[in-house]
Design an enzyme around this catalytic site. Structure first.
Site, mmCIF file in Angstrom:
data_model
loop_
_atom_site.group_PDB
_atom_site.id
_atom_site.type_symbol
_atom_site.label_atom_id
_atom_site.label_comp_id
_atom_site.label_asym_id
_atom_site.label_seq_id
_atom_site.Cartn_x
_atom_site.Cartn_y
_atom_site.Cartn_z
ATOM 1 N N TYR A 192 0.823 -1.204 0.000
ATOM 2 C CA TYR A 192 0.000 0.000 0.000
ATOM 3 C C TYR A 192 0.862 1.261 0.000
ATOM 4 O O TYR A 192 1.820 1.380 0.773
ATOM 5 C CB TYR A 192 -0.919 0.037 1.235
ATOM 6 C CG TYR A 192 -1.638 1.364 1.376
ATOM 7 C CD1 TYR A 192 -2.680 1.697 0.532
ATOM 8 C CD2 TYR A 192 -1.242 2.299 2.331
ATOM 9 C CE1 TYR A 192 -3.317 2.926 0.628
ATOM 10 C CE2 TYR A 192 -1.871 3.531 2.439
ATOM 11 C CZ TYR A 192 -2.911 3.828 1.581
ATOM 12 O OH TYR A 192 -3.522 5.046 1.666
ATOM 13 N N GLY A 233 -6.306 5.409 -0.058
ATOM 14 C CA GLY A 233 -7.662 5.413 0.464
ATOM 15 C C GLY A 233 -8.485 4.305 -0.180
ATOM 16 O O GLY A 233 -8.106 3.134 -0.188
#
Length: 534
Positions: A74, A81
């Site tokens: 990530y 998000g």
């Protein structure tokens, strides 16, 4: 070119332009409020710990290895998000970071005070030096270079939810590193590219994870909170001296401040407040004992140690949380074990600081609440034997009548601002970020309350000065008399009605620069101003 390189190195690693050793070394773990105060108000230069920079280098190597091996992590090669499941191709990871900053730099409203922007540079650099963020040392060095050259990003105050980090404010900070946006320089707002060109500063080009590492953090709310706390601590000490003048002006009863009564309850902050009141009022001929004029004083006098002491308890809590957060890793993801463990968590969530800011709002607002009640006792002829409204000619001249109105208005406004921001939350990023702290709003409101409270205390001081003058300044305690004489150089005696707004602002400004907290710690009362200008 050689001169430029030498100058850059001197700004970063221990020598300033005069060749003197630096005092403040950032390690990521040891930054104190006292050190921050030196950096913010004395423009102390900052250096980087070589050991911490080495940790940052190792962390960066882990990120580069992840990119090379095309592992899915990530924020390195995914979207953000709700877009966290979108994989980004290796050739696009730099554009990903650039797009992140540009899209997230949507702060609005007036800029944070320049001191807050300076604090944000300092705090972000310190957090990145912990070595968990995977950012290049070059980026950390750029933060310190801007700090040491006093080039501070212009950062809008509004737009942060206080979770996922202070995304919008920190994106404006990142813009400055990239040579974009605006900066404060020499007291003016300038275009960043112009200042960088004039100062021979090279902008950075963000690489994998670096944009995210810069904006995932609580540095906006923490910086605003630090600046607010430093001023609040100073104001809390001042409030006790101002209250001491009021006690003399109203022939207050000293028995209520006897140490035994406060030890019997057991709160150290209450005990300390009572002790300071006794010290300030030692030798006064204007104070009384119980039964001498009356048996008891009203609560706004008798309970100063209990009320002010409770505010000190809250401020002590705020200080503790700020000192932890100043040295915290608050971005996401964090990199451990040389990249073998990369964890997406939630250290960016500002709840601890949100609570602290709400506590500070209440603590400072209460200093104003009790101060306004003391103002009322100073001006109301039904509550004292002083001239009505401290007027030189009651009836023909109104004296301090409307000053009490102004204090009441400010106190009422504080009550609205003191509503806790931390109890509110609103979902964002398509409900991926479904609980947020609103800590940055809390920190901003705390600072507004602080300004209002300072003006209320300025009004109390104007009234107290007039009251002790009526009683006889020759009868004052030595310490309160010294303070009286200093304050009288700022605001003259009321001999005739005048535009008192000017007096309030002049005295408020003086209190901002009068470093009373330094005096309590054994320093120089004429230390540099803690004024935070917009």
């Amino acid at each position: 070119m050689t001169k430029l390189i030498c100058r850059r190195v001197s700004f970063l690693y221990g020598k300033n332009r005069r060749g003197e050793d630096e005092m403040i070394e950032l390690t990521g773990h040891t930054l104190s409020l006292q050190e921050i105060q030196k950096v913010l108000y004395d423009n102390e230069k900052v250096t980087i710990s070589k050991e911490s920079l080495a940790k940052a280098t190792q962390s960066r190597a882990a990120v580069e290895n992840i990119v090379k091996q095309n592992k899915v992590v990530y924020g390195i090669n995914t979207g953000f998000g709700k877009f966290s499941d979108v994989l980004i191709e290796q050739e696009d990871v730099e554009e990903l970071q650039l797009n992140l900053i540009h899209s997230h730099a949507c702060g609005v409203g007036d800029p944070f005070p320049e001191k807050v922007s300076r604090a944000m540079l300092l705090l972000r650099a310190n957090a990145l030096l912990k070595g968990f963020s995977g950012i290049r040392p070059l980026v950390i060095e750029k933060l310190i270079e801007l700090l040491n050259r006093q080039i501070h990003p212009v950062i809008p105050q509004q737009g942060s939810l206080g979770a996922s980090g202070d995304l919008a404010p920190l994106s404006h900070l990142a813009l400055a590193l990239m040579g974009e946006g605006e900066v404060f320089y020499n007291g003016k707002i300038e275009q960043t590219p112009i200042i960088f060109s004039q100062q021979n500063i090279d902008p950075i080009q963000l690489q994998a994870k670096e944009g995210l590492a810069l904006i995932n953090g609580t540095q906006a709310m923490t910086a605003m909170g630090v600046v607010g706390y430093l001023e609040a601590e100073n104001l809390a000490y001042q409030s006790e001296m101002i209250a001491s003048l009021t006690i003399e002006g109203l022939n207050g009863i000293m028995d209520a401040f006897d140490e035994d009564i406060h030890l019997a309850r057991g709160y150290s902050q209450q005990v300390d407040t009572a002790r300071r009141l006794r010290e300030y009022l030692e030798g006064s001929q204007l104070t009384t004992t119980q039964g001498e004029i009356r048996v008891q004083d009203a609560y706004s006098l008798r309970c100063i140690p209990q009320v002010h002491g409770a505010s000190w308890q809250a401020l002590d809590y705020v200080k503790e949380k700020l000192e932890i957060e100043m040295n915290a890793a608050t971005d996401n993801p964090l990199i451990f074990d040389n990249g073998n463990k990369v964890i997406s968590g939630g250290n960016f969530h500002g709840q601890p600081i949100a609570f602290a800011m709400d506590f500070m709002k209440i603590a400072v607002a209460e200093l104003a609440n009790i101060s306004e009640r003391r103002v009322e006792r100073l001006v109301n002829p039904q509550l004292n034997d002083l001239p009505a409204f401290l007027s030189p000619q009651p009836g023909l001249q109104s004296g301090a009548m409307i000053m009490q109105y102004a204090a009441a208005s400010l106190v009422s406004e504080n009550k609205t601002l003191a509503h806790p921001a931390s109890v509110d939350s609103i979902p964002s990023s398509a409900n991926q970020e479904d609980h947020v702290s609103m800590g940055t709003i809390g920190s901003r409101h705390a600072y507004q309350i602080l300004q209002n409270t300072r003006r209320v205390l300025a009004i109390e001081l104007i009234c107290a000065l007039q009251a002790v003058e009526h009683r006889g300044i020759e009868k004052m305690a030595p310490k309160t008399k010294e303070f009286y004489e200093e304050a009288r150089t700022v605001v003259p005696s009321i001999k005739k009605d005048r535009v008192f707004a000017k007096d309030i602002e002049r005295l408020s400004s003086w209190l901002t620069s009068y470093n009373f907290s330094n005096k309590q710690k054994g320093g120089n009362t004429n230390a540099k101003s803690t004024t935070t200008s917009n």
